[in-house]
Scaffold this active site. Structure first.
Site, mmCIF file in Angstrom:
data_model
loop_
_atom_site.group_PDB
_atom_site.id
_atom_site.type_symbol
_atom_site.label_atom_id
_atom_site.label_comp_id
_atom_site.label_asym_id
_atom_site.label_seq_id
_atom_site.Cartn_x
_atom_site.Cartn_y
_atom_site.Cartn_z
ATOM 1 N N LYS A 179 0.850 -1.197 0.000
ATOM 2 C CA LYS A 179 0.000 0.000 0.000
ATOM 3 C C LYS A 179 0.885 1.247 0.000
ATOM 4 O O LYS A 179 1.924 1.273 0.674
ATOM 5 C CB LYS A 179 -0.889 -0.045 1.250
ATOM 6 C CG LYS A 179 -1.932 1.062 1.340
ATOM 7 C CD LYS A 179 -2.813 0.860 2.587
ATOM 8 C CE LYS A 179 -3.904 1.891 2.716
ATOM 9 N NZ LYS A 179 -4.774 1.656 3.890
ATOM 10 N N SER B 218 -9.736 1.541 2.865
ATOM 11 C CA SER B 218 -8.880 2.314 2.004
ATOM 12 C C SER B 218 -7.795 1.514 1.262
ATOM 13 O O SER B 218 -7.211 2.027 0.317
ATOM 14 C CB SER B 218 -8.195 3.411 2.829
ATOM 15 O OG SER B 218 -7.353 2.840 3.807
ATOM 16 N N SER C 58 -9.850 -0.862 7.057
ATOM 17 C CA SER C 58 -9.288 -0.755 5.706
ATOM 18 C C SER C 58 -8.521 -1.957 5.182
ATOM 19 O O SER C 58 -8.136 -1.972 4.012
ATOM 20 C CB SER C 58 -8.384 0.468 5.619
ATOM 21 O OG SER C 58 -9.184 1.611 5.503
HETATM 22 N N1 GLN Z 1 -13.294 3.845 6.425
HETATM 23 C C1 GLN Z 1 -12.641 4.295 7.598
HETATM 24 C C2 GLN Z 1 -12.267 5.755 7.473
HETATM 25 O O1 GLN Z 1 -12.557 6.320 6.496
HETATM 26 C C3 GLN Z 1 -11.425 3.446 7.904
HETATM 27 C C4 GLN Z 1 -10.258 3.752 7.074
HETATM 28 C C5 GLN Z 1 -9.061 2.945 7.453
HETATM 29 O O2 GLN Z 1 -9.165 1.898 8.101
HETATM 30 N N2 GLN Z 1 -7.908 3.445 7.074
HETATM 31 O O3 GLN Z 1 -11.692 6.336 8.342
#
Ligand code: GLN
Length: 486
Positions: free
Chosen positions: A79, A154, A178
């Site tokens: 990532k 994400s 994410s």
């Molecule tokens: N969807 C969540 C957010 O927008 C989690 C994102 C993540 O785990 N990086 O914060």
């Protein structure tokens, strides 16, 4: 079956027995990348240089009967939130569009030390804020099961890369789901370790008290393998835990007979799409057939998790993102009329809308007069949720739930309704609030061939237990995957 569709541990056995070579594996991945990347856009930056030479070196070691690491010569995606020395690290933000880190993150360094090959840096929501990868400054990533749909987020680029066979595994990060949610949306395994199990050093910070790196893989055994490689204490990360790392593979192939698996009675399954509910119910039946005892547990504050997270995470983000000021590194606005103007313009040009919104929310919630009403209150609820988990884990070994209320949705469908998108995190966020390990395992497919995952959570540092249950579940379910759209 194509080589790019197979798990690492299977490919490793095949190359040791001489059936295939590492060069064959790498060629299969490179061919797949060349075929599908233009359609999927899983990567922001590709880095597959000298792969064949390096694979040939691994093969000659095998021929000489030298011992090799299972990940040696295996193509793995990373990532774009992990700092990679000499390789652009953007965090999917315009702010870091041309940023080349002078150092390597601990986890990518560990993958390198194991001899794995980094295929590239994967697309994601900007600064990991989002659930669909649509918040990337570099364009959307598509779901290989249906190109009109999101891969989740994400870590959507990592999920899409592994699911489509452009890499054999990937690193993701999970602050509120994410790793687990994109794994569910793309039909792969995603494991969020206990907070502190894996070093955060060299990872671009979003909400530091939740952020945790973990594996995204084709099956549970590979998740154990990658976790084994990246886990452990790191003196460069003050929150990493100084505890031994168990042999995760030893947990696999064990019976789950008599284990207690909890289902939270307050969990609102009515918010889930029908196929998600029916797949979840079938999955629970599989666990019960395997000898697990299904126990109802109570977590009265579980429904407050989303609101709690969406106060604490923006607070931490607003503080962490203060470093992007146009001075030290990253984007600097041209033709600014003075220092303040330069700060403002750099931040205005560099950040996307979701990131700006979170900085505003976080700054507001931390400001004098509001701190007690929002941040402090959210921390109190976080403590309540944490203690309800402690009580639950006195009664059960693990807790099962769907990963998300829906399967992958259409690109554009949720992006204008942030609240709806946030509510999609209702099942993953609680584990982050409590620092617990969680895994997402493929549980089934909807009628439209969209994957749906099962989530299992365990108590702190019990990744072994999670892997054991998940592995047993995976073997029993023996899911036949339908044909992919790409
Ligand atoms: N969807 C969540 C957010 O927008 C989690 C994102 C993540 O785990 N990086 O914060």
């Amino acid at each position: 079956m194509n080589l790019f569709e197979q798990p690492i541990h299977v490919l490793h056995q095949k190359r040791l027995s001489g059936e295939i070579t590492t060069v064959d594996i790498v060629q299969s991945i490179l061919k797949r990348l060349a075929e599908v990347e233009a359609k999927l856009h899983s990567f922001i930056t590709l880095s597959e240089e000298k792969f064949l030479d390096r694979a040939a070196e691994v093969d000659s070691k095998i021929q000489q009967k030298q011992s090799i690491h299972t990940l040696e010569g295996m193509p793995i995606a990373v990532k774009d939130i992990f700092s990679t020395k000499g390789i652009r690290t953007t965090c999917a933000s315009r702010f870091l569009e041309n940023y080349i880190p002078p150092f390597e993150s601990t986890v990518t360094q560990k993958l390198q030390a194991a001899g794995s090959l980094m295929t590239g840096k994967t697309n994601m929501d900007e600064f990991a804020m989002g659930s669909s990868t649509e918040n990337s400054a570099f364009g959307v990533t598509r779901n290989p099961w249906d190109l009109d749909r999101v891969p989740g987020g994400s870590s959507g680029g990592s999920a899409s890369a592994v699911s489509s066979g452009q890499s054999l595994a990937a690193l993701g990060t999970d602050t509120g789901g994410s790793i687990r949610q994109p794994a569910s949306f793309t039909g792969i395994v995603g494991l969020k370790p206990t907070y502190g199990r894996v070093s955060r050093w060299g990872m671009v910070a979003f909400a530091s008290s939740f952020d945790q790196a973990g594996p995204m893989t084709r099956d549970v055994e590979d998740a154990a393998l990658v976790l084994q490689t990246i886990a452990g204490f790191d003196k460069k990360d003050a929150t990493s835990l100084k505890v031994d790392v168990p042999d995760y593979a030893s947990f696999l192939h064990q019976s789950i007979k008599g284990m207690k698996i909890g289902i939270i009675k307050e969990l609102d399954l009515s918010s889930c799409d029908d196929p998600v509910v029916s797949i979840f119910q079938d999955n629970i039946a599989v666990l019960s057939d395997a000898g697990a005892e299904i126990v109802e547990i109570s977590m009265p504050n579980i429904a407050d998790a989303v609101a709690t997270y969406y106060v604490i995470a923006p607070c931490e983000a607003s503080s962490n993102l203060g470093r992007y000021d146009g001075v030290r590194y990253g984007r600097r606005a041209q033709d600014a009329s003075g220092l303040l103007d330069m700060y403002e313009r750099s931040r205005d040009e560099g950040f996307g809308n979701e990131v700006k919104m979170r900085i505003l929310i976080g700054t507001f919630a931390l400001s004098a007069g509001y701190y007690d009403a929002y941040y402090l209150k959210a921390q109190k609820v976080q403590n309540l949720i944490r203690s309800q988990y402690y009580q639950a884990f006195d009664q059960v070994d693990a807790i099962a739930s769907p990963v998300a209320p829906t399967a992958a949705y259409k690109i554009g469908e949720m992006i204008d309704d942030p609240l709806k998108m946030y509510l999609g995190d209702a099942f993953t966020i609680p584990a982050n609030l409590a620092g617990l390990p969680g895994i997402s395992v493929p549980g089934g497919f909807t009628e439209n061939n969209l994957p749906v995952g099962l989530q299992l959570l365990a108590s702190h540092l019990e990744e072994g237990k999670l892997l054991k249950i998940a592995h047993c579940f995976e073997k029993r379910l023996n899911l036949t995957k339908p044909k992919m759209a790409i």
